[in-house]
Design an enzyme around this catalytic site. Structure first.
Site, PDB file in Angstrom:
ATOM      1  N   ARG A 186       0.822  -1.214   0.000  1.00 14.90           N
ATOM      2  CA  ARG A 186       0.000   0.000   0.000  1.00 14.90           C
ATOM      3  C   ARG A 186       0.857   1.265   0.000  1.00 14.90           C
ATOM      4  O   ARG A 186       0.456   2.283  -0.577  1.00 14.90           O
ATOM      5  CB  ARG A 186      -0.946  -0.002   1.194  1.00 14.90           C
ATOM      6  CG  ARG A 186      -2.126  -0.911   0.935  1.00 14.90           C
ATOM      7  CD  ARG A 186      -3.117  -0.853   2.058  1.00 14.90           C
ATOM      8  NE  ARG A 186      -4.391  -1.405   1.646  1.00 14.90           N
ATOM      9  CZ  ARG A 186      -5.248  -2.018   2.461  1.00 14.90           C
ATOM     10  NH1 ARG A 186      -4.946  -2.153   3.731  1.00 14.90           N
ATOM     11  NH2 ARG A 186      -6.375  -2.470   2.003  1.00 14.90           N
ATOM     12  N   GLY A 246     -13.131  -3.956   0.721  1.00 13.13           N
ATOM     13  CA  GLY A 246     -14.548  -3.567   0.731  1.00 13.13           C
ATOM     14  C   GLY A 246     -14.880  -2.535  -0.330  1.00 13.13           C
ATOM     15  O   GLY A 246     -15.947  -2.600  -0.964  1.00 13.13           O
ATOM     16  N   GLY A 295      -9.361  -8.156   0.128  1.00 11.07           N
ATOM     17  CA  GLY A 295      -8.104  -8.063   0.880  1.00 11.07           C
ATOM     18  C   GLY A 295      -7.305  -9.350   0.861  1.00 11.07           C
ATOM     19  O   GLY A 295      -6.122  -9.360   0.491  1.00 11.07           O
ATOM     20  N   LYS A 326     -17.132 -16.812   4.991  1.00 10.45           N
ATOM     21  CA  LYS A 326     -18.549 -16.807   5.330  1.00 10.45           C
ATOM     22  C   LYS A 326     -19.404 -16.149   4.260  1.00 10.45           C
ATOM     23  O   LYS A 326     -19.199 -15.006   3.894  1.00 10.45           O
ATOM     24  CB  LYS A 326     -18.758 -16.100   6.666  1.00 10.45           C
ATOM     25  CG  LYS A 326     -18.372 -16.971   7.830  1.00 10.45           C
ATOM     26  CD  LYS A 326     -18.782 -16.364   9.148  1.00 10.45           C
ATOM     27  CE  LYS A 326     -20.244 -16.538   9.438  1.00 10.45           C
ATOM     28  NZ  LYS A 326     -20.650 -15.797  10.652  1.00 10.45           N
TER      29      LYS A 326
END
Ligand code: ADP
Ligand code: MG
Length: 393
Positions: free
Chosen positions: A35, A373, A350, A200
């Site tokens: 990053r 996200g 991610g 999930k």
């Protein structure tokens, strides 16, 4: 079209750049500086255009005084200095006289990194609740605001949305590139295949619905596939299954009978751990107490046929527990298939992005998004508040 940093004369201006320098740090050591590297282009542009550069970023979450110790941006300032080849001045507060004097004394081409914007989250959550006074204060330190923190664009915080209200604003090169590349998925060249892995199903149900609908084929893996297979009557024994989502999976299978492609084999173990004995199974024949933690070669073969037949691929979520060396086979194999396919390939999320970089596929795809996200929300077709807040051309 949003204004770009290139649309401003930066000469002698105090330019506040919101970067996403939220890198993983353990015991003061940066584990992955991707990053920081991705932020350099905009920072260097501002320096070479004679700006006084003030960088804002968050790091982790701050819910207590103790969190501050482990989430200082000081190690990032040191790495950034090394990468730029000169000293970036680190200011260890988010407001106050030290910060104000440091800004006052800046000369063109100087760079300041301000302490973690989320230090303002304890105790009053001012950064994360987009507190107007905080945004106005940060804006008072600069003349121009540049948002280059793609990873937080889906959040409305003081340092990205609030501040943009009080200054002339534009996006940086990283945000510009992310939007352009993700548009390959928003308006894909068909046939369009999505690969959805991860843990999930419930966490991403809207993304899953949206991407399955939009795709020509949806190749499912990980905990998501387990849930769909259970919905079809398979017994995956101790595997991760999202019980709450089984009915939803049933509906999707009914709605898209030929679109949803599921794995047929996998590798399993008795615990969610590395270095235990690994068993291979066809998924209609998994032994008691076994957890399926990766897809197997027959599934990779099936997935690769769909990949070969398409033009665009979007992958979100590793297809197995790729953090464990015993279960990295599927994720590595799919990356290899994607690389060889030479299709338009975009990786978002991610863990999937981190896995692609860790396994050496950093330069093998059309784009690996820096925003987990944020990339998903954009691909879903939502407007990102921190992009919305920037001036149009
Ligand atoms: P991303 O961050 O790319 O969006 P997710 O956060 O949704 O991806 O999912 C990543 C997690 O899913 C990883 O921690 C990985 O270990 C886990 N995972 C993948 N396959 C399985 C599986 N079969 N069983 C349990 N966990 C899995
Ligand atoms: Mg994740």
């Amino acid at each position: 079209m949003k204004k770009s940093i290139k649309d401003f004369d930066l000469n002698n201006k105090r330019v506040i750049i919101r970067c996403d320098l939220n890198v993983p740090i353990k015991d003061g050591k940066i584990l992955d500086d991707n990053r920081i590297i991705q932020s350099l282009q905009t920072i260097k542009w501002a320096i070479s255009n004679n700006a006084k550069v003030i960088i804002l970023s968050h790091l982790g979450r701050i819910k207590s005084e103790a969190d501050k110790k482990n989430n200082t941006l000081l190690p990032v300032a040191i790495r950034l200095s090394n990468l730029l080849g000169f000293e970036v001045k680190f200011v260890n507060e988010t407001r106050g006289s030290v910060l104000e004097n440091a800004v006052k004394n800046m000369k063109p081409k100087d760079v300041i990194l301000v302490e973690n914007t989320r230090f303002e989250d304890y105790p009053f959550k001012k950064e994360s609740s987009n507190d107007e006074n905080l945004a106005r204060y940060w804006a008072s330190l600069g003349d121009i605001f540049i948002n280059d923190a793609f990873g937080t664009c889906h959040r409305a915080h003081a340092s990205n949305v609030g501040i943009a209200k009080f200054l002339p604003s534009a996006v940086g090169f990283l945000v510009e590139k992310e939007l352009m590349m993700l548009d390959c998925v928003v308006n894909p060249k068909r046939p369009f295949v999505v690969i959805l892995g991860g843990a999930k199903m419930n966490d991403k149900i809207k993304v899953i619905d949206n991407l399955i609908e939009k795709s020509d084929y949806a190749l499912l893996a990980g905990g998501i596939a387990n849930t769909f297979l259970t919905a079809k009557g398979y017994d995956l024994k101790a595997s991760l299954i999202d019980e709450e989502s089984i009915n939803h999976a049933k509906e999707l299978i009914k709605k898209y009978p030929s679109k949803i492609i599921l794995p047929v084999d996998g590798y399993a173990s008795t615990k969610y751990e590395d270095n235990l004995k690994v068993n291979y199974y066809l998924l209609d024949n998994v032994d008691d107490n076994m957890m399926v933690l990766d897809i197997g070669p027959k599934s990779v073969d099936i997935f690769s046929k769909y990949i070969d037949s398409c033009n665009t691929v979007f992958m979100n979520g590793p297809v197995g527990v790729s953090e464990f060396s015993n279960f990295e086979y599927g994720t590595k194999s799919i990356f290899e298939v994607l690389k060889k396919s030479k299709k338009i390939v975009v990786i978002g999320g991610g863990d999937s992005a981190a896995a692609a970089i860790r396994f050496g596929y950093k330069d093998s795809f059309t784009h690996i998004s820096t925003g987990g996200g944020a990339s998903l929300e954009y691909v879903e077709g939502k407007t990102l508040p921190a992009i919305d807040a920037i001036e149009n051309k």
